[in-house]
Each structure stands twice: as C-alpha cells, then as structure tokens.
Design an enzyme around this catalytic site. Structure first.
Site, PDB file in Angstrom:
ATOM      1  CE  LYS A  24      -3.914  -2.302   0.382  1.00  0.00           C
ATOM      2  NZ  LYS A  24      -3.380  -3.588  -0.065  1.00  0.00           N
ATOM      3  CG  ASP A  25      -0.159   4.619  -2.474  1.00  0.00           C
ATOM      4  OD1 ASP A  25      -0.981   3.761  -2.813  1.00  0.00           O
ATOM      5  OD2 ASP A  25       0.427   5.371  -3.267  1.00  0.00           O
ATOM      6  NE  ARG A  26       6.913   7.533   2.202  1.00  0.00           N
ATOM      7  CZ  ARG A  26       6.653   8.800   2.549  1.00  0.00           C
ATOM      8  NH1 ARG A  26       6.271   9.092   3.788  1.00  0.00           N
ATOM      9  NH2 ARG A  26       6.747   9.770   1.661  1.00  0.00           N
TER      10      ARG A  26
END
Length: 352
Positions: A80-82
């Site tokens: 998942k995106d940081r």
C-alpha cells in the site's frame, strides 16, 4: 521520464483543472477488501492494521520485531502507499505460541485494530479489491464540468494503466530495469529484483495500453483479443461473436493486454501484431523478463470504477469514494479528471 512517457494519453480529454492530493495522509485513504472468513483458531495470527505515512514493508518489520519472529514469518496481501492512511491485513506465523504483545510496534503511525487466529497464512494477492476515499484539495476546476467527467468515467471506466508509483521517482525503476536487462543479469537482493521486474513489465504493459488508447480501441474488443472478466485471471479469445458480447457494454468483460514473460502471447490478428510491435521496441527487456521466470499473463485494459460517488465538502475540495480491483491504481482515475500538483505549486499563476 515524464508521466506521459510512463503511462500514456488520457482517454477522456484534457484535464479540467488542477488539485492537490495527499496534502495530508488522511486525504488518501485505502481499505483492503478481503473476502476470507477467518476461523478464530489456528497457528496464524491475522492482524487488521491501520498505517499512517508508513509503507507496508516497514510495518511488517515492526510487527515482526514486536512479535519476536523473523520477518519471513509475516505475510501481507499487497503493498500500500506510504503517503496515505491505509488499513490492511497481515498474518504472523506463530506455531505453538501465544498471541504476542504487539504494543511495542504501535505509535502514531501504526495501530493494530483487530487480531484473529486462522489456519492458513495470508497469501500475496489474496485481497479482492481496495476501497478508496480521496480528498482533492485546492481544487481549481468547474464543478459542472467535473461532475460530467466523473459521470462519464462511471459509465465508461478508465484505462487501466499502472500508476507512476510503480516506476519510482522520474521513472528510475524503469531505467534500472533497462540497465539490468542490457547486462542480462538480475539484482541479488530479492526485493530489488522484484521491484525492477515489476517496473519493467508494467512499463511494457503501459506502452501497449497507450497505443490502444491512442487509436481508441482500449475499451473495444477486436477479433484476436483475449477477453477477461474484471475479477478473473483466466481469459478467452475473441471472435466476431465475442466482440458483440453485451457484457462488454456493462463493463463486466474487457479486452486484455500482455504482462510480458515466458511464452508467446495467445492473442491473434491485429492485437497480436500490436503486441509484437511493442515488444520489438524493447527486445532485451522482454527477454530479461522471460529469463527471470516471469510467466506470460494478462491484465484488463479497461478499469471499471466500482461504487463511484463524489461530493464537495468545500468549494475547493472534491471527495471521491470508489472501489478498484486489487492491483489497480486510484491515481489513474484522478488523472482523467484533473492534473495533480504539489501543495507548494498551487499559488502559481501558471498552473491553471
């Protein structure tokens, strides 16, 4: 490399204005959708974890340290995106062990919201979808035009490009993949190898999709195409009858493009000719992917946007909510509406 070089042309026309995404983590929220009933018993402890400005791999390392197990004992379905507020599942392999105290892993950037035992570990790619809540701030666009564009996207879908996140800053991962391919070698570090193989493969797919968007065939089945349903990895060839399948019109069935790897593409006719032409531009990269053991797979060219809704909490804020299949990028939906700029650029008179 620019966004246009890494992805390709938009399908819906020019962007309608500008906006900022991810001014704060809460502006980009992701909830993993996992259709697996958990039994409540077994040697695997599944964790429902909320992360803020923290990437999946670092969260996994922190959870493993707190549990006193090697990082190979922790699993997750996807990255998942940081720079986001995300909620996703992890699983810890704890044979014969009690539930560990995970409080040492928790702080403002990580919270364990739920933990449940299960007989099996969480497999990569096991999630069926991701739910997104996006807040676009500093919106400079006409609301009526935005509403019309979003309604168009709801009915027609968007090109299923891999987003720029896949390619690193300025396409650095693609440059590195091309360098390794030219040397006919692979990085020794598994995570680096995986990242570069993925970037190279995604870049080739985007090149094919860009050509289909440019000629208007990305959402239309052609004889020789390989068709797939939204949530299926299987596909079948399109003849004249399949090209008229009504499920194409309701966004259940889609043409696919190649995820390059070992073996020839099963596509035929004009789609095969285009795929071969795209591959011929990067022969070393195609050969490198095959020699690395990547299988030839397919990915749908058209991305349907599930449950799309939107509203304006403030005149300059657009909030979007929608669901996408696993492995698809929310930012490719947004780019069909507005150009995204960084928070520091919104005062520039040249932006809009």
């Amino acid at each position: 490399m620019t966004e246009l070089e890494l992805l390709g042309p938009r399908a819906s026309g020019e962007p309608l204005g500008t906006a900022v995404l991810k001014a704060v983590a809460e502006d980009f929220q992701v909830d993993e959708v996992l259709d697996i009933p958990l039994s409540g018993q077994g040697e695997h402890l599944w964790l429902w974890v909320e992360k803020r400005d923290l990437n999946t791999e670092e969260a996994a390392r922190r959870l493993a340290r707190a549990a006193g197990v090697p990082v190979r004992s922790i699993s997750y379905a996807g990255l998942k995106d940081r720079q986001a507020l995300t909620r996703q599942w992890f699983s810890l392999h704890l044979p014969g062990k009690a539930d560990p105290d995970l409080s040492r892993a928790e702080d403002a950037s990580l919270r364990v919201l739920k933990q449940v035992r299960h007989q099996r570990k969480l497999q990569r790619g096991a999630h069926s979808a991701n739910g997104f809540t996006l807040r676009l701030t500093a919106l400079a666009a006409d609301h009526q035009a935005v509403d019309a564009r979003l309604e168009q996207l709801r009915q027609q879908g968007v090109p299923n490009y891999f987003g720029t996140q896949r390619f690193g800053h300025g396409g650095g991962n693609v440059h590195d993949a091309l360098d390794w391919a030219a040397r006919k070698a692979l990085p020794e570090q598994r995570n680096v190898r995986s990242r570069l193989l993925s970037a190279g493969r995604s870049y080739l797919f985007n090149q094919l999709l860009a050509a289909r968007v440019a000629d208007g065939s990305w959402a239309r089945a052609q004889v020789g195409d390989l068709l797939a349903f939204t949530d299926s990895r299987s596909f079948f060839p399109a003849g004249e009858a399949e090209c008229a399948d009504p499920r194409l019109a309701i966004l259940d069935l889609h043409p696919t493009g190649p995820m390059w790897g070992e073996g020839a593409s099963p596509a035929g006719a004009a789609p095969a000719q285009l795929e071969n032409a795209i591959g011929a531009r990067q022969p070393a990269l195609c050969q490198w992917l095959a020699q690395a053991g990547m299988d030839h797979e397919r990915r749908i060219l058209r991305l349907p946007i599930g449950g799309l809704t939107w509203h304006y909490p403030e005149p300059d804020i657009l909030q979007l909510e929608f669901v996408l299949p696993a492995g698809c990028f929310a930012t490719v939906v947004v780019r069909e509406v507005v150009d995204l700029v960084s928070a520091g650029q919104t005062d520039s008179p040249c932006v809009f």
